[in-house]
Design a protein around this motif. Structure first.
Motif, PDB file in Angstrom:
ATOM      1  N   PHE A 159       7.279  14.342   4.629  1.00  0.00           N
ATOM      2  CA  PHE A 159       5.918  14.502   4.865  1.00  0.00           C
ATOM      3  C   PHE A 159       5.670  15.273   6.187  1.00  0.00           C
ATOM      4  O   PHE A 159       6.272  14.815   7.198  1.00  0.00           O
ATOM      5  N   ASP A 160       4.837  16.168   6.048  1.00  0.00           N
ATOM      6  CA  ASP A 160       4.879  17.284   7.214  1.00  0.00           C
ATOM      7  C   ASP A 160       3.413  17.086   8.062  1.00  0.00           C
ATOM      8  O   ASP A 160       2.516  16.756   7.357  1.00  0.00           O
ATOM      9  N   ALA A 214      16.411   8.210  -1.641  1.00  0.00           N
ATOM     10  CA  ALA A 214      17.156   7.716  -0.236  1.00  0.00           C
ATOM     11  C   ALA A 214      16.682   8.579   0.579  1.00  0.00           C
ATOM     12  O   ALA A 214      16.401   9.844   0.603  1.00  0.00           O
ATOM     13  N   PRO A 215      16.562   7.818   1.890  1.00  0.00           N
ATOM     14  CA  PRO A 215      16.384   8.761   3.072  1.00  0.00           C
ATOM     15  C   PRO A 215      17.307   9.652   3.502  1.00  0.00           C
ATOM     16  O   PRO A 215      18.676   9.659   3.305  1.00  0.00           O
ATOM     17  N   LEU A 216      17.115  10.694   4.182  1.00  0.00           N
ATOM     18  CA  LEU A 216      17.851  11.699   5.092  1.00  0.00           C
ATOM     19  C   LEU A 216      18.219  11.100   6.271  1.00  0.00           C
ATOM     20  O   LEU A 216      17.501  10.445   6.930  1.00  0.00           O
ATOM     21  N   ARG A 217      19.851  11.013   6.607  1.00  0.00           N
ATOM     22  CA  ARG A 217      20.001  10.429   7.700  1.00  0.00           C
ATOM     23  C   ARG A 217      21.036  11.275   8.484  1.00  0.00           C
ATOM     24  O   ARG A 217      21.368  12.333   8.127  1.00  0.00           O
ATOM     25  N   THR A 271      11.172  10.977   5.330  1.00  0.00           N
ATOM     26  CA  THR A 271      11.224  11.672   6.279  1.00  0.00           C
ATOM     27  C   THR A 271      10.109  12.335   6.970  1.00  0.00           C
ATOM     28  O   THR A 271       9.467  13.139   6.158  1.00  0.00           O
ATOM     29  N   PHE A 272       9.599  12.142   8.218  1.00  0.00           N
ATOM     30  CA  PHE A 272       8.255  12.657   8.797  1.00  0.00           C
ATOM     31  C   PHE A 272       8.606  13.926   9.654  1.00  0.00           C
ATOM     32  O   PHE A 272       9.104  13.649  10.555  1.00  0.00           O
ATOM     33  N   CYS A 273       8.152  14.781   9.323  1.00  0.00           N
ATOM     34  CA  CYS A 273       8.303  16.143  10.039  1.00  0.00           C
ATOM     35  C   CYS A 273       6.844  16.262  11.164  1.00  0.00           C
ATOM     36  O   CYS A 273       6.069  16.519  10.589  1.00  0.00           O
ATOM     37  N   VAL A 274       7.129  15.856  12.336  1.00  0.00           N
ATOM     38  CA  VAL A 274       5.935  15.784  12.924  1.00  0.00           C
ATOM     39  C   VAL A 274       5.926  16.672  14.295  1.00  0.00           C
ATOM     40  O   VAL A 274       6.769  17.309  14.385  1.00  0.00           O
ATOM     41  N   VAL A 275       4.493  16.862  14.381  1.00  0.00           N
ATOM     42  CA  VAL A 275       4.158  18.244  15.295  1.00  0.00           C
ATOM     43  C   VAL A 275       3.867  17.330  16.803  1.00  0.00           C
ATOM     44  O   VAL A 275       3.274  16.307  16.948  1.00  0.00           O
ATOM     45  N   GLY A 276       4.670  17.917  17.489  1.00  0.00           N
ATOM     46  CA  GLY A 276       4.553  17.488  19.060  1.00  0.00           C
ATOM     47  C   GLY A 276       3.158  17.187  19.539  1.00  0.00           C
ATOM     48  O   GLY A 276       2.892  15.994  20.392  1.00  0.00           O
ATOM     49  N   LEU A 297      13.051  10.856  11.442  1.00  0.00           N
ATOM     50  CA  LEU A 297      12.074  11.745  12.232  1.00  0.00           C
ATOM     51  C   LEU A 297      12.735  13.138  11.857  1.00  0.00           C
ATOM     52  O   LEU A 297      13.963  13.291  12.091  1.00  0.00           O
ATOM     53  N   CYS A 298      11.878  14.119  12.177  1.00  0.00           N
ATOM     54  CA  CYS A 298      12.198  15.475  12.114  1.00  0.00           C
ATOM     55  C   CYS A 298      11.099  16.295  12.978  1.00  0.00           C
ATOM     56  O   CYS A 298      10.096  16.131  13.070  1.00  0.00           O
ATOM     57  N   ASN A 299      11.655  17.181  13.673  1.00  0.00           N
ATOM     58  CA  ASN A 299      10.950  17.923  14.694  1.00  0.00           C
ATOM     59  C   ASN A 299      10.127  19.044  13.967  1.00  0.00           C
ATOM     60  O   ASN A 299      10.974  19.844  13.322  1.00  0.00           O
ATOM     61  N   HIS A 300       9.053  19.226  14.058  1.00  0.00           N
ATOM     62  CA  HIS A 300       8.295  20.258  13.224  1.00  0.00           C
ATOM     63  C   HIS A 300       7.396  21.264  14.260  1.00  0.00           C
ATOM     64  O   HIS A 300       6.308  21.820  13.896  1.00  0.00           O
ATOM     65  N   SER A 301       7.950  21.555  15.524  1.00  0.00           N
ATOM     66  CA  SER A 301       7.376  22.362  16.223  1.00  0.00           C
ATOM     67  C   SER A 301       6.346  21.881  17.355  1.00  0.00           C
ATOM     68  O   SER A 301       5.994  20.479  16.752  1.00  0.00           O
ATOM     69  N   TRP A 302       5.814  22.162  18.275  1.00  0.00           N
ATOM     70  CA  TRP A 302       4.863  21.659  19.183  1.00  0.00           C
ATOM     71  C   TRP A 302       3.434  21.723  18.371  1.00  0.00           C
ATOM     72  O   TRP A 302       2.868  20.653  18.631  1.00  0.00           O
ATOM     73  N   ASN A 303       3.103  22.833  18.034  1.00  0.00           N
ATOM     74  CA  ASN A 303       1.955  23.015  17.365  1.00  0.00           C
ATOM     75  C   ASN A 303       1.980  23.603  16.195  1.00  0.00           C
ATOM     76  O   ASN A 303       0.827  24.396  15.843  1.00  0.00           O
TER      77      ASN A 303
END
Length: 273
Positions: free
Chosen positions: A95-96, A270-273, A119-124, A144-150
């Motif tokens: 989810f992004d 299954a979750p990504l690890r 997995t949650f791809c979060v925006v900073g 958690l997944c980094n999805h850039s700052w903005n």
């Protein structure tokens, strides 16, 4: 005459005595020899082979067994080596664009009801506004997944220095909310991968995360269409892209229960690890 006969008889007796003693001694010698000489094996009877002669070896005996070498990591199948499938039968939900104060809690509720991890791809910038949601994501066992700052779509076209600063800023904000948080993945906004974006992500310990099923729920609001696209496109090992932020996500929320039920039955989730 009588004397000659007597002498002759005496000689005969003496000869017999000497011969008898010689025969006795000879028999004893032969018996002793037979006791020390190995008996020949009987004809037709198999005999065990002689034991091999043991001699000292000059080759040192190992004192331990070397550990097996680790298998090389599987290469990604997406652009620039990004990860597009899970590499196993189970599929993964991602989810992004969150966390979002309205949609993210409802997505988490549906996942919890189904006992499924995602997995949650979060925006900073969103993390800075809603750190409590990041804490809930981690607390409930999601990745958690980094999805850039903005959500910068052109991030990969910038300099390596700028890309790195962006990703580090996002990671730092995540760790303000959840100290020592594990951030194993980076997903480029829009999937607009470049070699520099992938290289920087890997240098920061994050694997580039792509996808192979996109129902386009970021533009389609109809839950039936979203659900049919996910269910129809999913295959063994699919990484599925959906959204919990960035706009109206009612369609995604409505599609989730049926999508989750179908994928769990067909493949497992299954979750990504």
């Amino acid at each position: 005459m009588t004397r000659r006969v007597a002498v002759a008889a005496a000689l005969v007796v003496l000869t017999l005595l000497v011969g008898s003693r010689w025969v006795t001694n000879r028999s004893a010698v032969l018996a002793n020899q037979r006791s020390t000489v190995p008996t020949a094996p009987a004809t037709g009877v198999a005999q065990p082979p002689p034991a091999p002669e043991v001699t000292p070896s000059s080759t040192p005996v190992p004192t331990h067994v070397a550990a097996p070498k680790p298998k090389p990591k599987r290469a990604g199948s997406g652009p620039f080596g990004s990860l597009r499938t899970t590499g196993r039968k189970q599929v993964a939900l991602t989810f992004d664009d969150g966390p979002h104060p309205v949609w993210t809690p409802q997505v988490l509720d549906r996942l919890k009801t189904a006992n499924v991890k995602a997995t949650f791809c979060v925006v900073g910038s969103q993390v800075r506004k809603h750190p409590e949601l990041v804490r809930r994501i981690v607390r409930e066992g999601h990745t958690l997944c980094n999805h850039s700052w903005n959500h910068e779509l052109d991030l990969g076209t910038k300099s390596v220095k700028e890309i790195k600063a962006n990703l580090e800023l996002t990671n730092n904000e995540i760790r303000k909310a959840v100290p020592n948080a594990k951030i194993a993945y980076f997903r480029h906004p829009g999937g607009k991968w470049t070699a520099n974006a992938v290289s920087v992500a890997r240098s920061l310990g994050m694997q580039p995360l792509d996808w192979d099923v996109d129902p386009r729920d970021w533009e389609i609001k109809d839950a039936k269409v979203i659900g049919s696209r996910v269910i129809g496109g999913a295959r063994s090992g699919s990484i599925i892209l959906m959204h919990d932020g960035g706009g109206d996500r009612k369609g995604t929320l409505s599609a989730c229960p049926n999508v989750i039920k179908n994928l769990k039955t067909r493949f497992g989730i299954a979750p990504l690890r």
